[in-house]
Write a protein that holds these residues in place. Structure first.
Motif, mmCIF file in Angstrom:
data_model
loop_
_atom_site.group_PDB
_atom_site.id
_atom_site.type_symbol
_atom_site.label_atom_id
_atom_site.label_comp_id
_atom_site.label_asym_id
_atom_site.label_seq_id
_atom_site.Cartn_x
_atom_site.Cartn_y
_atom_site.Cartn_z
ATOM 1 N N TYR A 132 -2.275 28.082 -4.060
ATOM 2 C CA TYR A 132 -2.397 26.656 -4.228
ATOM 3 C C TYR A 132 -3.190 26.139 -3.096
ATOM 4 N N LEU A 133 -2.889 26.753 -1.894
ATOM 5 C CA LEU A 133 -3.274 26.326 -0.308
ATOM 6 C C LEU A 133 -4.761 26.782 -0.255
ATOM 7 N N VAL A 134 -5.116 27.855 -0.762
ATOM 8 C CA VAL A 134 -6.588 28.226 -0.786
ATOM 9 C C VAL A 134 -7.340 26.979 -1.820
ATOM 10 N N VAL A 135 -6.766 26.890 -2.840
ATOM 11 C CA VAL A 135 -7.530 25.809 -3.720
ATOM 12 C C VAL A 135 -7.501 24.333 -3.243
ATOM 13 N N GLU A 136 -6.663 24.055 -2.532
ATOM 14 C CA GLU A 136 -6.153 22.791 -1.919
ATOM 15 C C GLU A 136 -7.453 22.560 -0.816
ATOM 16 N N SER A 137 -7.762 23.508 -0.188
ATOM 17 C CA SER A 137 -8.528 23.544 0.771
ATOM 18 C C SER A 137 -9.899 22.938 0.516
ATOM 19 N N MET A 138 -10.113 22.815 -0.730
ATOM 20 C CA MET A 138 -11.606 22.317 -1.194
ATOM 21 C C MET A 138 -11.403 20.658 -0.854
ATOM 22 N N LYS A 139 -10.307 20.176 -0.850
ATOM 23 C CA LYS A 139 -10.194 18.744 -1.023
ATOM 24 C C LYS A 139 -10.776 18.035 -2.094
ATOM 25 N N ASN A 140 -10.653 18.564 -3.335
ATOM 26 C CA ASN A 140 -11.358 18.013 -4.680
ATOM 27 C C ASN A 140 -9.981 17.712 -5.273
ATOM 28 N N GLU A 141 -9.602 16.388 -5.325
ATOM 29 C CA GLU A 141 -8.482 15.898 -6.303
ATOM 30 C C GLU A 141 -8.467 16.256 -7.466
ATOM 31 N N ARG A 142 -9.653 16.025 -8.200
ATOM 32 C CA ARG A 142 -9.698 16.602 -9.802
ATOM 33 C C ARG A 142 -9.526 18.043 -10.107
ATOM 34 N N LEU A 143 -9.969 18.631 -9.366
ATOM 35 C CA LEU A 143 -9.973 20.114 -9.388
ATOM 36 C C LEU A 143 -8.477 20.530 -9.180
ATOM 37 N N LEU A 144 -7.812 19.952 -8.080
ATOM 38 C CA LEU A 144 -6.564 20.162 -7.864
ATOM 39 C C LEU A 144 -5.401 19.835 -9.065
ATOM 40 N N ARG A 145 -5.822 18.717 -9.695
ATOM 41 C CA ARG A 145 -5.024 18.458 -10.971
ATOM 42 C C ARG A 145 -5.069 19.399 -11.772
ATOM 43 N N PHE A 146 -6.361 19.697 -12.090
ATOM 44 C CA PHE A 146 -6.565 20.851 -13.092
ATOM 45 C C PHE A 146 -5.735 21.996 -12.607
ATOM 46 N N TRP A 147 -5.919 22.394 -11.672
ATOM 47 C CA TRP A 147 -5.103 23.756 -11.111
ATOM 48 C C TRP A 147 -3.841 23.579 -11.116
ATOM 49 N N SER A 148 -3.194 22.530 -11.064
ATOM 50 C CA SER A 148 -1.654 22.231 -11.312
ATOM 51 C C SER A 148 -1.273 22.609 -12.831
ATOM 52 N N THR A 149 -2.232 22.030 -13.538
ATOM 53 C CA THR A 149 -1.975 22.348 -15.312
ATOM 54 C C THR A 149 -1.587 23.792 -15.628
ATOM 55 N N VAL A 150 -2.215 24.842 -14.702
ATOM 56 C CA VAL A 150 -2.202 26.098 -15.178
ATOM 57 C C VAL A 150 -0.991 26.871 -14.320
#
Length: 215
Positions: A132-150
């Motif tokens: 999650y920290l790796v994905v969060e480092s992109m600072k892309n809120e929409r992508l992070l919300r999608f990532w949280s769904t899986v």
């Protein structure tokens, strides 16, 4: 306590039991047994089951009884496709435009917690925190919300994968490699380390579906 609030709590408990494998894939959930074990009436249990069915955590089984949705090889392939797309993009962005050593230091702290983990659920949740920290480092809120769904599906698959005893130490070693390559700012080797980690994890599920994908 309001009935609506109670229903939400029952939903969370049952869903948590599904994800943690307390209720394994393919197991049948019965309203009466759930209401007795949770100490509630059948109404919030029925509402929770309906919601979990809508979210596809539960599916109709034999005799119309609701059962926990099995994890199939098709599910595994879909999740690995999602992770490949998202996590490789996150690493590329981090190495090109971010602060890889800062993130590597944070990941190393999580890695130390993983090494100290005494049971599978703790290790798997820390593994998710790492990614999650790796994905969060992109600072892309929409992508992070999608990532949280899986994430819940990834957690359940991770727990199934770690039913293979040999994977425990391999997972630690693979994360060590990721941290090391990220600290060195080696884009090619970091990407390769992620690729090998994801492929080995999901190969562990597919290699022995009788052991990992069924209880």
């Amino acid at each position: 306590m309001e009935e609506k609030s109670l229903s939400a709590q029952v939903y969370e408990k049952i869903k948590g039991g599904i994800i943690s494998l307390k209720y394994p894939p393919g197991s049948v959930l019965k309203e009466r047994e759930l209401s007795e074990s949770l100490g509630v009436s059948r109404t919030p249990v029925r509402e929770a089951i309906q919601r979990l069915s809508q979210e596809f955590w539960l599916v109709p089984g034999e005799g119309k009884r609701m059962q926990v949705r099995p994890v199939t090889i098709a599910d595994v392939h879909e999740i690995i496709q999602i992770r490949n797309l998202v996590e490789y993009a996150a690493l590329d962005e981090l190495l090109q435009n971010g602060e890889p050593r800062v993130i590597a230091g944070q990941l190393d702290s999580i890695l130390n917690e993983m090494k100290a983990a005494a049971e599978v659920y703790t290790l798997t949740t820390l593994d998710l925190k790492f990614h999650y920290l790796v994905v969060e480092s992109m600072k892309n809120e929409r992508l992070l919300r999608f990532w949280s769904t899986v994430q819940d599906e990834v957690l359940r698959m991770g727990l199934l994968m770690l039913k293979r005893k040999d994977r425990w130490h391999e997972v630690i070693s693979e994360h060590e490699r990721l941290v090391e390559m990220l600290w060195n700012k080696d884009a090619e080797k970091t990407r390769l380390a992620m690729k090998e980690h994801l492929e080995r994890s999901y190969a562990a599920l597919i290699r022995d579906p009788e052991e990992c994908l069924k209880d």
